[in-house]
Write a protein that holds these residues in place. Structure first.
Motif, PDB file in Angstrom:
ATOM      1  N   ARG A  81       0.819  -1.215   0.000  1.00 40.37           N
ATOM      2  CA  ARG A  81       0.000   0.000   0.000  1.00 40.37           C
ATOM      3  C   ARG A  81       0.851   1.263   0.000  1.00 40.37           C
ATOM      4  O   ARG A  81       0.477   2.285  -0.597  1.00 40.37           O
ATOM      5  CB  ARG A  81      -0.922  -0.006   1.223  1.00 40.37           C
ATOM      6  CG  ARG A  81      -1.807   1.207   1.365  1.00 40.37           C
ATOM      7  CD  ARG A  81      -2.846   1.010   2.459  1.00 40.37           C
ATOM      8  NE  ARG A  81      -2.243   0.706   3.746  1.00 40.37           N
ATOM      9  CZ  ARG A  81      -1.815   1.639   4.619  1.00 40.37           C
ATOM     10  NH1 ARG A  81      -1.934   2.931   4.312  1.00 40.37           N
ATOM     11  NH2 ARG A  81      -1.305   1.291   5.779  1.00 40.37           N
ATOM     12  N   LEU A  82       2.020   1.205   0.646  1.00 36.40           N
ATOM     13  CA  LEU A  82       2.820   2.417   0.833  1.00 36.40           C
ATOM     14  C   LEU A  82       4.108   2.442   0.019  1.00 36.40           C
ATOM     15  O   LEU A  82       4.963   3.305   0.241  1.00 36.40           O
ATOM     16  CB  LEU A  82       3.174   2.574   2.319  1.00 36.40           C
ATOM     17  CG  LEU A  82       2.006   2.774   3.286  1.00 36.40           C
ATOM     18  CD1 LEU A  82       2.501   2.857   4.715  1.00 36.40           C
ATOM     19  CD2 LEU A  82       1.211   4.019   2.934  1.00 36.40           C
ATOM     20  N   SER A  83       4.263   1.516  -0.906  1.00 38.75           N
ATOM     21  CA  SER A  83       5.546   1.383  -1.604  1.00 38.75           C
ATOM     22  C   SER A  83       5.993   2.673  -2.284  1.00 38.75           C
ATOM     23  O   SER A  83       7.198   2.935  -2.396  1.00 38.75           O
ATOM     24  CB  SER A  83       5.482   0.253  -2.631  1.00 38.75           C
ATOM     25  OG  SER A  83       4.500   0.531  -3.616  1.00 38.75           O
ATOM     26  N   ASP A  84       5.060   3.497  -2.744  1.00 34.53           N
ATOM     27  CA  ASP A  84       5.421   4.748  -3.418  1.00 34.53           C
ATOM     28  C   ASP A  84       5.397   5.962  -2.484  1.00 34.53           C
ATOM     29  O   ASP A  84       5.672   7.075  -2.926  1.00 34.53           O
ATOM     30  CB  ASP A  84       4.458   5.007  -4.581  1.00 34.53           C
ATOM     31  CG  ASP A  84       4.558   3.946  -5.661  1.00 34.53           C
ATOM     32  OD1 ASP A  84       5.664   3.404  -5.852  1.00 34.53           O
ATOM     33  OD2 ASP A  84       3.526   3.663  -6.300  1.00 34.53           O
ATOM     34  N   SER A  85       5.091   5.733  -1.211  1.00 28.59           N
ATOM     35  CA  SER A  85       4.904   6.860  -0.297  1.00 28.59           C
ATOM     36  C   SER A  85       6.197   7.361   0.323  1.00 28.59           C
ATOM     37  O   SER A  85       6.193   8.375   1.031  1.00 28.59           O
ATOM     38  CB  SER A  85       3.933   6.467   0.824  1.00 28.59           C
ATOM     39  OG  SER A  85       2.665   6.139   0.300  1.00 28.59           O
ATOM     40  N   PHE A  86       7.303   6.655   0.079  1.00 29.49           N
ATOM     41  CA  PHE A  86       8.571   7.032   0.701  1.00 29.49           C
ATOM     42  C   PHE A  86       9.475   7.826  -0.238  1.00 29.49           C
ATOM     43  O   PHE A  86      10.580   8.215   0.161  1.00 29.49           O
ATOM     44  CB  PHE A  86       9.312   5.781   1.180  1.00 29.49           C
ATOM     45  CG  PHE A  86       8.601   5.041   2.278  1.00 29.49           C
ATOM     46  CD1 PHE A  86       8.700   5.447   3.596  1.00 29.49           C
ATOM     47  CD2 PHE A  86       7.815   3.934   1.983  1.00 29.49           C
ATOM     48  CE1 PHE A  86       8.039   4.763   4.607  1.00 29.49           C
ATOM     49  CE2 PHE A  86       7.150   3.247   2.988  1.00 29.49           C
ATOM     50  CZ  PHE A  86       7.262   3.664   4.304  1.00 29.49           C
ATOM     51  N   ASP A  87       9.018   8.071  -1.468  1.00 29.23           N
ATOM     52  CA  ASP A  87       9.880   8.718  -2.455  1.00 29.23           C
ATOM     53  C   ASP A  87      10.421  10.053  -1.954  1.00 29.23           C
ATOM     54  O   ASP A  87      11.608  10.356  -2.117  1.00 29.23           O
ATOM     55  CB  ASP A  87       9.131   8.924  -3.773  1.00 29.23           C
ATOM     56  CG  ASP A  87       8.819   7.604  -4.466  1.00 29.23           C
ATOM     57  OD1 ASP A  87       9.399   6.578  -4.062  1.00 29.23           O
ATOM     58  OD2 ASP A  87       7.984   7.617  -5.389  1.00 29.23           O
ATOM     59  N   HIS A  88       9.568  10.871  -1.338  1.00 34.84           N
ATOM     60  CA  HIS A  88       9.982  12.203  -0.902  1.00 34.84           C
ATOM     61  C   HIS A  88      10.607  12.198   0.489  1.00 34.84           C
ATOM     62  O   HIS A  88      10.951  13.272   1.023  1.00 34.84           O
ATOM     63  CB  HIS A  88       8.784  13.154  -0.915  1.00 34.84           C
ATOM     64  CG  HIS A  88       7.720  12.800   0.088  1.00 34.84           C
ATOM     65  ND1 HIS A  88       6.983  11.626   0.015  1.00 34.84           N
ATOM     66  CD2 HIS A  88       7.275  13.460   1.190  1.00 34.84           C
ATOM     67  CE1 HIS A  88       6.132  11.591   1.027  1.00 34.84           C
ATOM     68  NE2 HIS A  88       6.291  12.684   1.755  1.00 34.84           N
ATOM     69  N   LEU A  89      10.774  11.017   1.079  1.00 34.21           N
ATOM     70  CA  LEU A  89      11.312  10.917   2.444  1.00 34.21           C
ATOM     71  C   LEU A  89      12.669  10.237   2.495  1.00 34.21           C
ATOM     72  O   LEU A  89      13.165   9.931   3.579  1.00 34.21           O
ATOM     73  CB  LEU A  89      10.323  10.137   3.329  1.00 34.21           C
ATOM     74  CG  LEU A  89       8.929  10.745   3.499  1.00 34.21           C
ATOM     75  CD1 LEU A  89       8.006   9.753   4.196  1.00 34.21           C
ATOM     76  CD2 LEU A  89       8.993  12.051   4.286  1.00 34.21           C
ATOM     77  N   GLN A  90      13.265   9.999   1.351  1.00 32.12           N
ATOM     78  CA  GLN A  90      14.516   9.253   1.325  1.00 32.12           C
ATOM     79  C   GLN A  90      15.653   9.958   2.061  1.00 32.12           C
ATOM     80  O   GLN A  90      16.498   9.308   2.667  1.00 32.12           O
ATOM     81  CB  GLN A  90      14.924   8.993  -0.125  1.00 32.12           C
ATOM     82  CG  GLN A  90      13.960   8.109  -0.905  1.00 32.12           C
ATOM     83  CD  GLN A  90      13.812   6.733  -0.276  1.00 32.12           C
ATOM     84  OE1 GLN A  90      14.778   5.992  -0.174  1.00 32.12           O
ATOM     85  NE2 GLN A  90      12.604   6.400   0.156  1.00 32.12           N
ATOM     86  N   GLU A  91      15.656  11.278   2.031  1.00 32.44           N
ATOM     87  CA  GLU A  91      16.784  12.018   2.597  1.00 32.44           C
ATOM     88  C   GLU A  91      16.486  12.620   3.967  1.00 32.44           C
ATOM     89  O   GLU A  91      17.352  13.256   4.560  1.00 32.44           O
ATOM     90  CB  GLU A  91      17.214  13.130   1.633  1.00 32.44           C
ATOM     91  CG  GLU A  91      17.553  12.644   0.231  1.00 32.44           C
ATOM     92  CD  GLU A  91      18.660  11.604   0.225  1.00 32.44           C
ATOM     93  OE1 GLU A  91      19.574  11.713   1.084  1.00 32.44           O
ATOM     94  OE2 GLU A  91      18.612  10.688  -0.617  1.00 32.44           O
ATOM     95  N   GLY A  92      15.266  12.485   4.459  1.00 32.89           N
ATOM     96  CA  GLY A  92      14.960  13.066   5.761  1.00 32.89           C
ATOM     97  C   GLY A  92      13.467  13.176   5.985  1.00 32.89           C
ATOM     98  O   GLY A  92      12.656  12.690   5.201  1.00 32.89           O
ATOM     99  N   GLN A  93      13.114  13.842   7.079  1.00 34.44           N
ATOM    100  CA  GLN A  93      11.714  13.958   7.469  1.00 34.44           C
ATOM    101  C   GLN A  93      11.438  15.337   8.044  1.00 34.44           C
ATOM    102  O   GLN A  93      12.315  15.965   8.638  1.00 34.44           O
ATOM    103  CB  GLN A  93      11.360  12.881   8.506  1.00 34.44           C
ATOM    104  CG  GLN A  93      12.214  12.960   9.780  1.00 34.44           C
ATOM    105  CD  GLN A  93      11.780  11.992  10.857  1.00 34.44           C
ATOM    106  OE1 GLN A  93      10.601  11.722  11.035  1.00 34.44           O
ATOM    107  NE2 GLN A  93      12.757  11.464  11.605  1.00 34.44           N
ATOM    108  N   GLN A  94      10.219  15.794   7.880  1.00 28.08           N
ATOM    109  CA  GLN A  94       9.735  17.032   8.497  1.00 28.08           C
ATOM    110  C   GLN A  94       8.290  16.820   8.942  1.00 28.08           C
ATOM    111  O   GLN A  94       7.349  17.399   8.384  1.00 28.08           O
ATOM    112  CB  GLN A  94       9.834  18.208   7.526  1.00 28.08           C
ATOM    113  CG  GLN A  94      11.252  18.705   7.297  1.00 28.08           C
ATOM    114  CD  GLN A  94      11.277  19.973   6.487  1.00 28.08           C
ATOM    115  OE1 GLN A  94      10.779  20.022   5.369  1.00 28.08           O
ATOM    116  NE2 GLN A  94      11.862  21.018   7.054  1.00 28.08           N
TER     117      GLN A  94
END
Length: 225
Positions: free
Chosen positions: A17-30
Motif C-alpha cells: 500500500r505504501l511502496s510509493d509513499s517514501f519517495d519524498h522521504l529518502q533524505e529526511g523527514q519534516q
C-alpha cells in the motif's frame, strides 16, 4: 510463531500500500507533529489521528505518555520527544493520555499504598509519581477508584505539558496540546474520540474554545481543579 507470521502478513499489505509513499522521504523527514502516547494496545497512536502516510507524525510511545527522563540526577525532556522539535522543524507537540490508563492507575496505587513491580516498570512509575502526587492530594475524598483515575489521567497530561513548557530546550514557537483518547464513554461522543484538555498550559475549556474556535467542538475536560 503464528503471531509473528500474522504480523508479517499484515506488513506485506502495508508495504504494497505504501511502496510509493517514501519517495519524498529518502533524505529526511519534516513531520507536522510529534505525538506522545501511552504504550497501550487499545490506543492506535497514528491511526487515532487518521494518519496513514509516513512522514506526517513522529510517534513516541511509553508507559504513561511521559515526556521526561532522568539524566545525571536531573529531570529533562526525553530525547525521543525533543528530537523532532529540535531537528525536523516540527511545530506541534501532542501529549495523548487515555481513559483507564494502567500507568496512571499503578502510580496512584504507589502514591496511596503499596506497589510491587519489576524494576523497569517501577522506574517508569517513579518518573510519573512526582508529577501526580499533588493531583492525588487534590482528589475529592468521595470518589470511587475509576473516577479518581480518570481525573488523574487529565492531571498527568497537564503535568507533561508543563514539563515541555518549562524546558529551556523546547522552542518557544512550538504549540503544546494535551489531549485524552476516550474509549470508555467518559466524555460523550464516539468511543475513540480525542478530546482537547490543554493548549500551551491553558486548561479552562471556555477560554480554549474562545481562543481556538477551529477546535472548539473537541474541547472537553473531565476535571477542573
Amino acid at each position: 510463531m503464528d503471531t509473528l507470521a500474522s504480523l508479517l502478513a499484515g506488513n506485506r499489505d502495508h508495504a504494497k500500500r505504501l511502496s510509493d509513499s517514501f519517495d519524498h522521504l529518502q533524505e529526511g523527514q519534516q513531520p507536522d507533529a510529534v505525538t506522545v502516547c501511552c504504550s497501550d494496545s487499545r490506543v492506535l497512536q497514528a491511526d487515532a489521528f487518521g494518519t496513514d502516510q509516513p512522514g506526517e507524525v513522529f510517534t513516541v510511545g511509553n508507559i504513561g505518555n511521559r515526556v521526561v527522563q532522568v539524566r545525571d540526577d536531573a529531570t529533562v525532556v526525553s530525547g525521543d520527544v525533543l528530537y523532532p522539535l529540535v531537528h525536523t522543524d516540527t511545530k506541534t507537540a501532542v501529549v495523548l493520555g487515555h481513559t483507564g490508563c494502567g500507568a496512571v492507575t499503578a502510580t496512584y496505587d504507589a502514591l496511596t499504598g503499596d506497589m510491587t513491580e519489576p524494576p523497569g516498570i517501577e522506574h517508569c512509575i517513579d518518573l510519573l509519581a512526582p508529577r501526580l502526587a499533588d493531583g492525588v492530594e487534590l482528589l475529592p475524598h468521595d470518589l470511587d477508584r475509576a473516577a479518581a483515575i480518570d481525573r488523574l489521567v487529565e492531571y498527568n497530561v497537564d503535568a507533561q505539558i508543563s514539563a515541555l513548557s518549562d524546558s529551556p530546550h523546547v522552542p518557544d514557537d512550538v504549540t503544546l496540546a494535551g489531549c485524552v483518547y476516550d474509549f470508555q464513554d467518559r466524555y460523550g461522543g464516539d468511543r475513540g474520540e480525542i478530546h482537547v484538555i490543554n493548549v500551551d498550559g491553558e486548561r479552562d475549556p471556555e477560554t480554549l474554545r474562545e481562543t481556538h474556535p477551529e477546535i472548539a467542538s473537541r474541547v472537553s475536560r473531565y476535571w477542573s481543579y
